[in-house]
Design a protein around this motif. Structure first.
Motif, PDB file in Angstrom:
ATOM      1  N   UNK A 179       5.462   0.227 -25.943  1.00  0.00           N
ATOM      2  CA  UNK A 179       5.127  -0.610 -24.792  1.00  0.00           C
ATOM      3  C   UNK A 179       6.160  -1.729 -24.673  1.00  0.00           C
ATOM      4  N   UNK A 180       6.363  -2.188 -23.443  1.00  0.00           N
ATOM      5  CA  UNK A 180       7.393  -3.186 -23.147  1.00  0.00           C
ATOM      6  C   UNK A 180       6.771  -4.272 -22.273  1.00  0.00           C
ATOM      7  N   UNK A 181       6.186  -5.316 -22.883  1.00  0.00           N
ATOM      8  CA  UNK A 181       5.439  -6.329 -22.138  1.00  0.00           C
ATOM      9  C   UNK A 181       6.227  -6.991 -21.009  1.00  0.00           C
ATOM     10  N   UNK A 182       7.498  -7.336 -21.249  1.00  0.00           N
ATOM     11  CA  UNK A 182       8.275  -8.017 -20.216  1.00  0.00           C
ATOM     12  C   UNK A 182       8.507  -7.142 -18.991  1.00  0.00           C
ATOM     13  N   UNK A 183       8.574  -5.830 -19.178  1.00  0.00           N
ATOM     14  CA  UNK A 183       8.779  -4.929 -18.052  1.00  0.00           C
ATOM     15  C   UNK A 183       7.472  -4.600 -17.339  1.00  0.00           C
ATOM     16  N   UNK A 184       6.365  -5.145 -17.828  1.00  0.00           N
ATOM     17  CA  UNK A 184       5.071  -4.936 -17.181  1.00  0.00           C
ATOM     18  C   UNK A 184       4.723  -6.066 -16.219  1.00  0.00           C
ATOM     19  N   UNK A 185       5.654  -7.011 -16.074  1.00  0.00           N
ATOM     20  CA  UNK A 185       5.427  -8.163 -15.193  1.00  0.00           C
ATOM     21  C   UNK A 185       6.490  -8.153 -14.104  1.00  0.00           C
ATOM     22  N   UNK A 186       6.075  -8.298 -12.864  1.00  0.00           N
ATOM     23  CA  UNK A 186       7.006  -8.275 -11.749  1.00  0.00           C
ATOM     24  C   UNK A 186       6.609  -9.315 -10.715  1.00  0.00           C
ATOM     25  N   UNK A 187       7.581  -9.726  -9.916  1.00  0.00           N
ATOM     26  CA  UNK A 187       7.329 -10.734  -8.891  1.00  0.00           C
ATOM     27  C   UNK A 187       6.840 -10.122  -7.590  1.00  0.00           C
ATOM     28  N   UNK A 188       6.944  -8.822  -7.464  1.00  0.00           N
ATOM     29  CA  UNK A 188       6.563  -8.173  -6.213  1.00  0.00           C
ATOM     30  C   UNK A 188       6.054  -6.769  -6.497  1.00  0.00           C
ATOM     31  N   UNK A 189       4.978  -6.396  -5.860  1.00  0.00           N
ATOM     32  CA  UNK A 189       4.410  -5.063  -6.041  1.00  0.00           C
ATOM     33  C   UNK A 189       5.372  -4.005  -5.515  1.00  0.00           C
ATOM     34  N   UNK A 190       5.637  -3.024  -6.339  1.00  0.00           N
ATOM     35  CA  UNK A 190       6.550  -1.955  -5.941  1.00  0.00           C
ATOM     36  C   UNK A 190       5.937  -0.615  -6.281  1.00  0.00           C
ATOM     37  N   UNK A 191       6.241   0.362  -5.446  1.00  0.00           N
ATOM     38  CA  UNK A 191       5.854   1.728  -5.757  1.00  0.00           C
ATOM     39  C   UNK A 191       6.817   2.301  -6.791  1.00  0.00           C
ATOM     40  N   UNK A 192       6.427   3.403  -7.383  1.00  0.00           N
ATOM     41  CA  UNK A 192       7.313   4.053  -8.347  1.00  0.00           C
ATOM     42  C   UNK A 192       8.636   4.407  -7.684  1.00  0.00           C
ATOM     43  N   UNK A 193       9.718   4.061  -8.358  1.00  0.00           N
ATOM     44  CA  UNK A 193      11.045   4.321  -7.805  1.00  0.00           C
ATOM     45  C   UNK A 193      11.511   5.721  -8.191  1.00  0.00           C
TER      46      UNK A 193
END
Length: 431
Positions: free
Chosen positions: A254-268
């Motif tokens: 698991x990668x906690x920092x990559x689980x936080x984002x400033x904007x909701x995005x769909x899967x790329x």
């Protein structure tokens, strides 16, 4: 110290509101570097921090922050200026090889013509030998390629119109491309690798198994070594990942920092595996390549003919002028003629060898991608266990604790109702 230009570009592409994980994914940087770079950039560019109730941080930058940086750092101004100057200089370097080729052919042609004319004048027979001019020594018009219609096609003799291949290169640029190619097509391979790995992790809400990452790695060791998944260590280090072990002894990450984002995005959408691009011999059209090789052949043959005529050391002294100059730089002319054909020949075989290696690596990564696409029951159980650690936190205005954009007291007044409700909830839970 000037900000990292990679982070600056990432912030601009992400619309000026980012988390550490956003920047790490966009730029392919490790978490620590992205974190330090964002802090430095926010300090220098007047950025703001938005802190969520979870303690996660969003960085907000003004849209003109690049101008702020340029006015603050002379180094950035100098770099912008140098980038513009270098584009011009590099273009001049590229076309210089074509100019030198034409100049070399012209010099050799004129020198040979003058020598033959001199020998003709010395012929006692008058009309024999080389007499009556040098009409047999005919050089075709080598400058037709400067026609403005060079890339728009031409009419072939007796068979209607034949379309010429289109190229973005003019002739002088094509000469450089023929000699040295057009650069490494995988110059940003490592950047693409880490961007795609980070995107895979984000598409899976920050929790993955090693098999999902292997299609983007190179050497993962022998089969018996893969069991220990040591190849995941660089990924964990770069993105601050944490391993966890399932009851069956399987490892997930698991990668906690990559689980936080400033904007909701769909899967790329990303490729199923990291694909290296094959090297191309040249971006020039086949006709441009043939013309470059043909002129190179004319240049080399002319240099050899000139060398044969200059064996008599008295010829250059008698004719003088341009012939004497050609004799003075003859070995340079000959070396250029040999190198002009030798370099592309060597490069051709080197490209074949290099592309075979690239093809092998692509095949290995593709085979690993097929394994994850058709996961067996054991692997699927492992992926399902990883889903337990998956989460996605979007920091928006609704879940901010405070922001450095406005005074903290003003924020507390504005959010007083929200704060009171939170305290009431905690009191009720404590009863």
């Amino acid at each position: 110290m000037a900000p990292n230009p990679v982070i600056v570009q990432a912030v601009e592409k992400l619309n000026y509101r980012v988390t550490v994980g956003d920047v790490a994914t966009q730029a392919g940087l490790n978490i620590e570097m992205a974190n330090q770079g964002l802090l430095a950039l926010a300090t220098d560019a007047g950025g703001h921090l938005q802190v969520a109730e979870t303690g996660d941080i969003v960085y907000l930058f003004p849209r003109n922050f690049r101008n702020v940086l340029q006015s603050k750092y002379f180094k950035l101004q100098l770099q912008e200026w140098w980038n513009k100057v270098w584009k011009i200089l590099f273009y001049l370097i590229r076309i210089s090889f074509g100019i030198v080729l034409i100049a070399s052919i012209a010099l050799i042609t004129i020198a040979i013509t003058m020598i033959l004319a001199s020998l003709s004048d010395r012929d006692d027979d008058g009309g024999g030998g080389f007499g009556g001019g040098i009409g047999f020594f005919y050089f075709p018009d080598l400058f037709w390629f400067f026609s403005p219609n060079y890339n728009t096609g031409y009419r072939s003799h007796g068979s209607g119109r034949r379309q010429r291949e289109k190229s973005d290169l003019n002739f002088l640029e094509a000469v450089f491309s023929f000699l040295f190619g057009d650069g490494n097509p995988n110059a940003n391979l490592q950047e693409r690798r880490w961007q795609e790995i980070a995107t895979v992790i984000r598409n899976n809400d920050g929790a993955v198994v090693a098999e999902q990452i292997t299609p983007y790695l190179d050497d993962i060791g022998e089969t018996y070594q893969q069991e220990y998944e040591d190849y995941m260590l660089p990924v964990l280090t770069k993105f601050n990942g944490k391993p966890a072990v399932s009851p069956e002894g399987e490892i997930v990450y698991s990668f906690p920092e990559l689980q936080v984002t400033a904007k909701q995005k769909n899967s790329q959408s990303i490729p199923a595996f990291l694909r290296e691009f094959s090297w191309r011999f040249s971006k020039a059209t086949s006709s441009q390549v043939m013309l470059s090789a043909g002129l190179g052949g004319v240049n080399l043959i002319g240099a050899l003919m000139l060398g044969s005529l200059l064996r008599d050391g008295t010829v250059a002294a008698q004719v003088g002028g341009l012939v004497a100059f050609a004799q003075g730089i003859y070995w340079l002319l000959l070396a250029y003629g040999i190198g002009f054909l030798g370099i592309p020949l060597i490069r051709y075989f080197w490209i074949q060898w290099r592309n075979q290696k690239i093809s092998d690596r692509n095949s290995q990564r593709q085979s690993r991608a097929k394994l994850i696409a058709s996961a067996d029951e054991k692997l699927q159980q492992k992926i399902n266990f990883a889903h337990q650690f998956a989460t996605n936190t979007v920091i928006d205005k609704d879940n901010l604790a405070y922001s450095t954009e406005t005074d903290l007291i003003e924020q507390e007044v504005e959010n007083s109702a929200k704060i009171d409700a939170e305290w009431q909830k905690r009191l009720e839970e404590g009863e």
